[in-house]
Design a protein around this motif. Structure first.
Motif, PDB file in Angstrom:
ATOM      1  N   MET A   1     -23.286 -17.431 -17.477  1.00  0.00           N
ATOM      2  CA  MET A   1     -22.475 -16.839 -16.416  1.00  0.00           C
ATOM      3  C   MET A   1     -22.597 -15.309 -16.386  1.00  0.00           C
ATOM      4  N   ASP A   2     -23.184 -14.710 -17.408  1.00  0.00           N
ATOM      5  CA  ASP A   2     -23.236 -13.256 -17.486  1.00  0.00           C
ATOM      6  C   ASP A   2     -23.922 -12.627 -16.280  1.00  0.00           C
ATOM      7  N   ARG A   6     -20.294  -9.821 -11.758  1.00  0.00           N
ATOM      8  CA  ARG A   6     -19.672  -8.995 -10.713  1.00  0.00           C
ATOM      9  C   ARG A   6     -19.025  -9.833  -9.608  1.00  0.00           C
ATOM     10  N   GLN A   7     -19.435 -11.089  -9.460  1.00  0.00           N
ATOM     11  CA  GLN A   7     -18.858 -11.907  -8.392  1.00  0.00           C
ATOM     12  C   GLN A   7     -17.836 -12.915  -8.895  1.00  0.00           C
ATOM     13  N   LYS A  18     -19.293 -24.240  -8.774  1.00  0.00           N
ATOM     14  CA  LYS A  18     -19.572 -24.939  -7.507  1.00  0.00           C
ATOM     15  C   LYS A  18     -20.884 -24.462  -6.914  1.00  0.00           C
ATOM     16  N   LEU A  19     -21.092 -23.139  -6.911  1.00  0.00           N
ATOM     17  CA  LEU A  19     -22.337 -22.599  -6.380  1.00  0.00           C
ATOM     18  C   LEU A  19     -23.534 -23.109  -7.180  1.00  0.00           C
ATOM     19  N   MET A  20     -23.374 -23.169  -8.476  1.00  0.00           N
ATOM     20  CA  MET A  20     -24.475 -23.573  -9.344  1.00  0.00           C
ATOM     21  C   MET A  20     -24.809 -25.059  -9.218  1.00  0.00           C
ATOM     22  N   LYS A  21     -23.913 -25.816  -8.604  1.00  0.00           N
ATOM     23  CA  LYS A  21     -24.163 -27.243  -8.364  1.00  0.00           C
ATOM     24  C   LYS A  21     -24.541 -27.519  -6.910  1.00  0.00           C
ATOM     25  N   GLY A  44     -26.722 -17.417  -7.453  1.00  0.00           N
ATOM     26  CA  GLY A  44     -26.754 -18.537  -8.383  1.00  0.00           C
ATOM     27  C   GLY A  44     -26.630 -19.906  -7.757  1.00  0.00           C
ATOM     28  N   ILE A  45     -27.081 -20.062  -6.497  1.00  0.00           N
ATOM     29  CA  ILE A  45     -27.118 -21.391  -5.887  1.00  0.00           C
ATOM     30  C   ILE A  45     -27.960 -22.302  -6.777  1.00  0.00           C
TER      31      ILE A  45
END
Length: 235
Positions: A1-2, A6-7, A18-21, A44-45
């Motif tokens: 997650m580093d 910033r987001q 959620k974005l990463m999935k 990070g989509i």
């Protein structure tokens, strides 16, 4: 997650997960697509699909910066290389062909479709398929200093917004790179908001003119005669 430090304060770790999935299909890796791809991948989509059958030409680089050094290469494959360099954690799939009725079914594998093509025919194919299959679609278009964005979630749709479509006679659309930057950034914001369940430009067309720096929103409603809306899956 580093990498997303910033987001995460804006959306929380749950939002980032959620974005990463999430899976997003970008149709068109040109001026708008270059911006959309860059910022979605940076956010990070989890998976991004890229559709484009064109090859990179020298005049593209004025605005299609993700293709630097790849003149002569297919744009979807070139964009895939860029994604792999920018964020190796994002899964990317390239579709090196132009979208049409025979291959549009690839969109079923994605949560959101971002429409960045350079012609009305492809936009209509995308709109009708997405509406019929209840897939959110984020539309963007640019011309010169001007641009527009709207998000289709069910109904009303792109066909409701435009009852007729002019014949495209120009081979090249005149445009500045920064116009693509503004419209593409707004498309990216809308895409992320759809994925996170935030309010979006549903039934609203955001238009801007960077010559006068005017931004305004036009509300539009479902057209009772729209065939796309009549054929959509309910619920």
């Amino acid at each position: 997650m580093d990498g997303y430090a910033r987001q995460i304060p804006l959306i929380g770790e749950e939002g980032q997960e959620k974005l990463m999935k999430s899976r997003v299909l970008v149709v068109g890796a040109g001026g708008l697509g270059s911006v959309v791809i860059t910022y979605l991948v940076s956010a990070g989509i989890g998976k991004i699909g890229i559709v484009d059958g064109d090859v990179v030409e020298e005049h593209n680089l004025q605005r299609q910066f993700i293709h630097a050094g790849n003149v002569g290469k297919n744009k979807a494959l070139s964009a895939m290389e860029f994604v792999e360099r920018l964020n190796p954690d994002v899964e990317v799939e390239a579709y090196p062909f132009n979208l049409n009725e025979s291959n549009i079914a690839i969109a079923k594998h994605y949560d959101v479709v971002v429409a960045c093509p350079d012609n009305f025919e492809t936009r209509l194919i995308l709109n009708d398929f997405c509406v019929r299959n209840d897939i959110p679609m984020v539309h963007g278009a640019i011309y010169g200093f001007e641009g527009e964005v709207t998000t289709v979630v069910g109904s009303p749709c792109y066909r409701c917004l435009y009852s007729s479509f002019p014949k495209q006679e120009e081979r090249f659309t005149p445009v500045f790179g920064f116009t693509c930057g503004v419209a593409g950034s707004i498309q990216c914001a809308e895409t992320i908001k759809v994925l996170l369940g935030m309010e979006v430009l549903r039934g609203k067309l955001l238009r801007f003119d960077l010559r006068s720096m005017e931004f305004f929103t036009i509300e539009y409603e479902r057209n009772p005669n729209c065939l796309a809306c009549k054929n959509r899956k309910e619920g």
